[in-house]
Design a protein around this motif. Structure first.
Motif, PDB file in Angstrom:
ATOM      1  N   ASN A  97       4.281  -9.597  -4.133  1.00 24.09           N
ATOM      2  CA  ASN A  97       3.199  -8.764  -4.550  1.00 24.09           C
ATOM      3  C   ASN A  97       2.775  -7.692  -3.377  1.00 24.09           C
ATOM      4  O   ASN A  97       3.171  -7.852  -2.296  1.00 24.09           O
ATOM      5  CB  ASN A  97       1.854  -9.561  -4.895  1.00 24.09           C
ATOM      6  CG  ASN A  97       1.855 -10.115  -6.468  1.00 24.09           C
ATOM      7  OD1 ASN A  97       2.632  -9.492  -7.331  1.00 24.09           O
ATOM      8  ND2 ASN A  97       1.056 -10.895  -6.725  1.00 24.09           N
ATOM      9  N   ALA A  98       2.148  -6.643  -4.105  1.00 24.54           N
ATOM     10  CA  ALA A  98       1.829  -5.559  -2.708  1.00 24.54           C
ATOM     11  C   ALA A  98       0.591  -5.644  -2.073  1.00 24.54           C
ATOM     12  O   ALA A  98       0.289  -5.374  -1.168  1.00 24.54           O
ATOM     13  CB  ALA A  98       1.817  -4.421  -3.734  1.00 24.54           C
ATOM     14  N   GLY A  99      -0.311  -6.433  -2.514  1.00 22.97           N
ATOM     15  CA  GLY A  99      -1.446  -6.882  -1.933  1.00 22.97           C
ATOM     16  C   GLY A  99      -2.344  -5.632  -1.773  1.00 22.97           C
ATOM     17  O   GLY A  99      -2.425  -4.688  -2.674  1.00 22.97           O
ATOM     18  N   GLY A 100      -3.063  -5.583  -0.605  1.00 21.83           N
ATOM     19  CA  GLY A 100      -3.971  -4.340  -0.588  1.00 21.83           C
ATOM     20  C   GLY A 100      -3.292  -3.191   0.144  1.00 21.83           C
ATOM     21  O   GLY A 100      -3.874  -2.094   0.678  1.00 21.83           O
ATOM     22  N   THR A 101      -2.076  -3.202   0.501  1.00 27.34           N
ATOM     23  CA  THR A 101      -1.354  -2.244   1.167  1.00 27.34           C
ATOM     24  C   THR A 101      -0.909  -1.000   0.615  1.00 27.34           C
ATOM     25  O   THR A 101      -0.665   0.093   1.086  1.00 27.34           O
ATOM     26  CB  THR A 101       0.143  -2.699   1.830  1.00 27.34           C
ATOM     27  OG1 THR A 101       0.888  -3.054   0.781  1.00 27.34           O
ATOM     28  CG2 THR A 101      -0.220  -4.074   2.522  1.00 27.34           C
ATOM     29  N   GLY A 102      -0.827  -1.180  -0.745  1.00 30.95           N
ATOM     30  CA  GLY A 102      -0.503   0.205  -1.637  1.00 30.95           C
ATOM     31  C   GLY A 102       0.972   0.241  -1.721  1.00 30.95           C
ATOM     32  O   GLY A 102       1.741   1.110  -2.404  1.00 30.95           O
ATOM     33  N   ASP A 103       1.921  -0.700  -1.240  1.00 30.85           N
ATOM     34  CA  ASP A 103       3.366  -0.617  -0.989  1.00 30.85           C
ATOM     35  C   ASP A 103       3.783  -1.055  -2.569  1.00 30.85           C
ATOM     36  O   ASP A 103       3.206  -1.843  -3.184  1.00 30.85           O
ATOM     37  CB  ASP A 103       3.956  -1.670  -0.023  1.00 30.85           C
ATOM     38  CG  ASP A 103       3.632  -1.046   1.481  1.00 30.85           C
ATOM     39  OD1 ASP A 103       4.119  -1.895   2.148  1.00 30.85           O
ATOM     40  OD2 ASP A 103       3.251   0.049   1.660  1.00 30.85           O
ATOM     41  N   SER A 104       4.940  -0.606  -2.696  1.00 30.56           N
ATOM     42  CA  SER A 104       5.527  -0.853  -4.116  1.00 30.56           C
ATOM     43  C   SER A 104       6.042  -2.251  -4.326  1.00 30.56           C
ATOM     44  O   SER A 104       6.052  -2.781  -5.398  1.00 30.56           O
ATOM     45  CB  SER A 104       6.591   0.153  -4.533  1.00 30.56           C
ATOM     46  OG  SER A 104       7.779  -0.177  -3.365  1.00 30.56           O
ATOM     47  N   LEU A 105       6.375  -2.984  -3.136  1.00 38.51           N
ATOM     48  CA  LEU A 105       6.225  -4.578  -3.241  1.00 38.51           C
ATOM     49  C   LEU A 105       6.083  -4.698  -1.844  1.00 38.51           C
ATOM     50  O   LEU A 105       5.983  -4.053  -0.872  1.00 38.51           O
ATOM     51  CB  LEU A 105       7.792  -4.742  -3.634  1.00 38.51           C
ATOM     52  CG  LEU A 105       8.935  -4.855  -2.551  1.00 38.51           C
ATOM     53  CD1 LEU A 105      10.085  -5.567  -2.901  1.00 38.51           C
ATOM     54  CD2 LEU A 105       9.182  -3.391  -2.012  1.00 38.51           C
ATOM     55  N   SER A 106       5.890  -5.940  -1.642  1.00 34.37           N
ATOM     56  CA  SER A 106       5.382  -6.629  -0.429  1.00 34.37           C
ATOM     57  C   SER A 106       6.280  -5.944   0.635  1.00 34.37           C
ATOM     58  O   SER A 106       7.365  -6.562   0.784  1.00 34.37           O
ATOM     59  CB  SER A 106       5.268  -8.025  -0.405  1.00 34.37           C
ATOM     60  OG  SER A 106       5.073  -8.807   0.768  1.00 34.37           O
ATOM     61  N   ALA A 107       5.714  -5.704   1.943  1.00 31.85           N
ATOM     62  CA  ALA A 107       6.508  -5.483   3.157  1.00 31.85           C
ATOM     63  C   ALA A 107       6.900  -6.588   3.684  1.00 31.85           C
ATOM     64  O   ALA A 107       7.755  -6.575   4.332  1.00 31.85           O
ATOM     65  CB  ALA A 107       5.706  -4.812   4.035  1.00 31.85           C
ATOM     66  N   LEU A 108       6.483  -7.849   3.478  1.00 36.34           N
ATOM     67  CA  LEU A 108       6.895  -9.271   3.804  1.00 36.34           C
ATOM     68  C   LEU A 108       8.576  -9.370   3.169  1.00 36.34           C
ATOM     69  O   LEU A 108       9.432  -9.680   4.003  1.00 36.34           O
ATOM     70  CB  LEU A 108       5.964 -10.179   3.343  1.00 36.34           C
ATOM     71  CG  LEU A 108       6.556 -11.626   3.837  1.00 36.34           C
ATOM     72  CD1 LEU A 108       6.655 -11.745   5.608  1.00 36.34           C
ATOM     73  CD2 LEU A 108       5.509 -12.624   3.392  1.00 36.34           C
TER      74      LEU A 108
END
Length: 908
Positions: free
Chosen positions: A796-807
């Motif tokens: 999931n993108a979480g609160g970062t606004g990324d298109s998918l998780s940076a993790l």
């Protein structure tokens, strides 16, 4: 139309001072402008802006000059913050008398980036009471701004503005430049705070004052004048005062044109004035054909000639304004009578509107996840192992520099000598390692103010070029981007007469979000919004629900398909591998769980047999999520190898002793600021619940793989230090990480990037604090073909606004070929079956690719039979529900297909 008299009067005054920078700035004999800050600090002028002058100058001083130039342009992004911190460190070492000013400029940028705590620490450590009174006043203004913005109210903002007026009274008619810039900083903050309170009238007064202060003989003031006039123009535009709005834009434009002043904007067109001018003139009644006729190029006698839109190459200054650019592109496109379907775009060197729109939509999703995927691709394309090792070492040094800068920024005036010495030594080492690799520095440098569009790719490279070398399977692309309230969907296929589609669902964000929320609520009860829960509760209870079975709203799943995917589907080929780049609500929902036919009106939405037979979109295509299409560039299309050992490396069942899931710790602060920087709060971690099912998952995956080697870090051994320092981690072919995941936005405070939670140590250190963050993952050196992240919500993108998780994408950056990550908490009994079925399908048909392996696995779990035959032991009818079979998505940057020889790269 009534014109704002006060603003026009101010413009008349501004006009009398003239717009010639030559007339108002002191000139050096060579014609370059003297920087007043350097002059006041007793430093020499900056070198001429040419290769030889910069090469022969002291490189630390060149960096200082660059930073001041970026600051003059008003750039306030993460790359700028890092540059400022690095120059601040140099100023402290030299020492340069400009150190206090640099600390305040850095604090200003950090406040913009919503890192007020770090900004306050910088001010505390670097601004002494006996510093220049104007700088002491700026420090106080920034401290008061942090307090005001932390709990914004009209009363606090009024008090802040009164403080600024008091400073103005002491400035006098002439004043010094440091004092004037202090006021500019303060009024800029106040103006945007007024907009935050939706006080347009107050914002108008504030930006007008900023405009008045920004006139005069200093280059840095130009960026403030642009801000002031742009925001005043936008307020006038929104109020219908179009003449005033256009005059304001006209007055600001000379400050952003190439060559108009000594420190011209790096990227004219990105400051938002061109977009605003277009919006104003359209509102005045001009047509898109008048403003943007385009230029027909090529042979005048040709039957068809492309239309080049050179004057549409501009952007907005914020994400919201950049979305408005895409809206404008769509309006022009439709008013020209263009269809939603067309031939595949070609001619990448020409600004063709539909190609520009495709690139703009990509750029709205540019993120740390995207850059991580692109770097991993570039790394594999180097010619030799030696070159790859050098680039990996350089990248680690860059990561160490960023970490060292964060640690340096966290120091305050109470930091003891040893802590300061350690932080400075860490910076020294990282900078020295980077300086030893100058050939990489220019190619992999994060440039302040760099337009996001630079990380987009023209559609021809994805379709016409790359797919022309496919040996058998074809990749197709799907781009889903919310913008300005609408949702834009682009499809780039291979076959057919019109394989390029651009569809827009007007007001799509409002239409799609509640549907996605309903489906998310039915696969993850903890994610239910109040609205979704209420809407589902209003539905009649079905016979299967009365038996205790879980419902799934196939009608909502079909409606999403009908609104977004079906309109572009003619451009796609059934059975193809589709790479998906999505953001917004659609980034939280695997496309495989949509259905392609409307259910019967009287269907039982909790009947598992009906779910098994449903026409799932995942049966029609195999989907792979990609962080960025940029990694598919043709200059990275070379033969590549990925040599690893037949080994499973597993981390599972960490030692937690609480009872809570991460999302239930909403009052917890997962990070604390320590002398070593921001580290995990161990007490919060210990409150998390154990995950005994992850040990069974490890055993199932180990049994399925039958690797010749394996490493298992379980229970108390599942620590961050044990993982990062293990000698076998780099070469393992399979990496399983089964634990809790944390996302930004999941908790109220503290977490700036996603992380995996591991066994907490007794004492937290930077190398072992129980959180494996995305930035720490990026510093690993992996050769894994498969990474399984069965932690909660790792896709999931979480609160970062990324298109998918940076993790998830950080593992691509670290060297993994592909990552399987979950969109919601995975059922303990299903996870081993899903991962095992995926690996079995991949082993049976390596040429089929991982996307088809996951497609086969989800079908197997849904129907209860292994790929290739045989019943899945322990299978239950409830596994037909998407909650069981749909949580995982495959994340890749396209390298896997090249490694496994599905493209002909011999020509390259």
């Amino acid at each position: 139309m009534k014109v704002n008299v006060a603003i026009i009067a101010a413009l008349a005054v501004l006009g009398t001072v003239g717009w010639s920078w030559t007339a108002v700035m002191g000139q050096q004999p060579d014609g370059s402008a003297a920087d007043p800050y350097l002059t006041e600090a007793g430093l020499e002028p900056c070198p001429d802006d040419n290769y030889f002058a910069r090469r022969d100058a002291d490189q630390d001083f060149v960096l200082l000059c660059d930073v001041l130039a970026y600051s003059n342009q008003g750039i306030r992004d993460r790359a700028m913050a890092d540059r400022l911190l690095e120059v601040l460190y140099i100023a402290e070492q030299m020492p340069w008398p400009i150190r206090t000013l640099l600390a305040l400029k850095t604090a200003d940028v950090l406040i913009e980036l919503e890192e007020p705590e770090v900004a306050l620490r910088l001010i505390d450590r670097h601004v002494q009471p006996d510093a220049n009174p104007a700088l002491v006043a700026r420090a106080e203004i920034l401290q008061e701004a942090v307090q005001m913005l932390s709990d914004l109210s009209p009363e606090l903002l009024h008090a802040f503005e009164q403080r600024l007026l008091g400073l103005e009274a002491g400035l006098g008619e002439q004043g010094d430049e440091l004092a004037r810039e202090t006021l500019l900083v303060g009024w800029r903050i106040a103006g945007f705070a007024r907009l935050g309170l939706d006080d347009k009238q107050g914002a108008q007064r504030t930006f007008l004052r900023l405009s008045e202060l920004a006139t005069g003989p200093s280059d840095y003031a130009g960026s403030y004048l642009v801000i002031a006039h742009r925001e005043l123009a936008r307020i006038a535009y929104e109020q219908g005062d179009l003449d005033t709005a256009l005059q304001l834009v006209t007055h600001a434009e000379p400050y952003v044109e190439d060559g108009a002043k000594p420190q011209a904007y790096l990227h004219p067109g990105t400051e938002g004035l061109a977009l605003l001018r277009a919006q104003i003139e359209l509102a005045q009644g001009k047509s898109t054909a008048e403003l943007f006729p385009g230029t027909l190029v090529g042979d005048p006698e040709a039957e068809w000639r492309p239309r080049a839109d050179w004057n549409l190459q501009f952007d907005g200054e914020t994400q919201a304004r950049r979305e408005e650019v895409l809206t404008l592109y769509r309006r022009i496109y439709k008013e020209r009578g263009n269809p939603d379907f067309s031939e595949r775009p070609a001619i990448p060197d020409l600004p063709i509107l539909r190609s520009m729109a495709f690139e703009q939509a990509q750029s709205l999703q540019v993120s740390s996840a995207a850059s991580a995927a692109s770097f991993a691709n570039a790394l594999r394309q180097l010619d030799s192992d030696e070159e790859r090792a050098r680039l990996e070492a350089f990248d680690r040094s860059k990561a160490q520099l960023r970490q060292a800068l964060r640690r340096y920024a966290a120091l305050n005036s109470d930091a003891d000598t040893a802590d300061v010495s350690d932080a400075l030594g860490e910076l020294d080492r990282a900078r020295a390692e980077i300086a030893a690799q100058p050939d990489f520095a220019s190619d992999y440098e994060d440039t302040p103010g760099e337009p996001a569009i630079y990380r987009s790719i023209h559609p021809w490279y994805l379709g016409g070029f790359r797919q022309g070398y496919a040996r058998r399977q074809i990749e197709e692309m799907l781009l889903v981007t919310p913008a300005d309230g609408d949702i834009h969907v682009f499809a780039l296929g291979w076959s057919g007469d019109a394989p390029f589609a651009w569809h827009v669902l007007e007001d799509g964000v409002e239409k799609i979000a509640p549907l996605v929320d309903r489906l998310r609520c039915q696969v993850d009860l903890k994610s239910c919004t109040d609205e979704a829960e209420f809407a589902l509760a209003e539905m009649p209870v079905s016979p299967s629900e009365e038996k205790g079975q879980q419902a799934y709203d196939q009608a909502a799943a079909y409606e999403i398909y009908r609104l977004l995917i079906k309109p572009v589907e003619p451009a796609l080929t059934k059975g193809s591998d589709v790479f998906v780049m999505a953001s917004g609500a659609m980034a939280t929902l695997p496309l495989a769980m949509l259905v392609t036919e409307a259910p019967d009106e009287d269907y039982d939405w909790a009947d598992y047999r009906t779910m098994r037979r449903a026409p799932w979109l995942g049966n029609r295509y195999s989907f792979t999520t990609t962080p960025s299409f940029d990694s598919f560039r043709p200059n990275r299309f070379f033969p590549i190898n990925n040599v690893s050992r037949d080994m499973l490396f597993a981390v599972a069942d960490p030692a937690f002793d609480g009872q809570l899931r991460p999302g239930e710790l909403r009052s917890a602060d997962f990070l604390t600021l320590t002398r070593e920087g921001r580290l995990a709060n161990l007490e919060a971690i210990r409150k998390l619940s154990p995950l005994p099912g992850t040990k069974a998952e490890y055993e199932a995956v180990r049994s399925a793989l039958q690797t010749s080697e394996h490493v298992a870090l379980l229970g108390t051994r599942a620590t961050e230090a044990a993982l990062r320092q293990h000698p076998d981690l780099d070469d393992a072919r399979y990496l399983l990480l089964a634990t809790h995941g944390l996302l930004p936005g999941q908790n109220d405070r503290g977490l700036a990037e996603p992380a995996l939670v591991l066994t907490p140590p007794d004492d937290a250190t930077s190398e072992n604090d129980g959180l494996l963050t995305a930035s720490e993952v990026r510093s690993l050196n992996l050769r894994a073909e498969w990474v399984f992240l069965s932690a909660c919500n790792t896709a999931n993108a979480g609160g970062t606004g990324d298109s998918l998780s940076a993790l998830a994408s950080a593992f691509l950056r670290a060297g993994a070929l592909q990552v399987m990550a979950s969109h919601w908490p995975v059922l303990d009994d299903v996870t081993p079956a899903l991962t095992t079925a995926t690996l079995r399908a991949s082993a049976r048909n390596r040429r089929g690719g991982p996307g088809r392996a996951l497609q086969s696995a989800t079908r197997a779990v849904r129907e209860g039979r292994w790929p290739g035959g045989g019943r899945i032991e322990g299978w239950q009818e409830s596994w037909a529900h998407p909650m069981a079979w749909a949580p995982f998505v495959l994340i890749s940057n396209g390298d896997e297909a090249i490694v496994n020889n599905r493209f002909d790269t011999d020509w390259n």
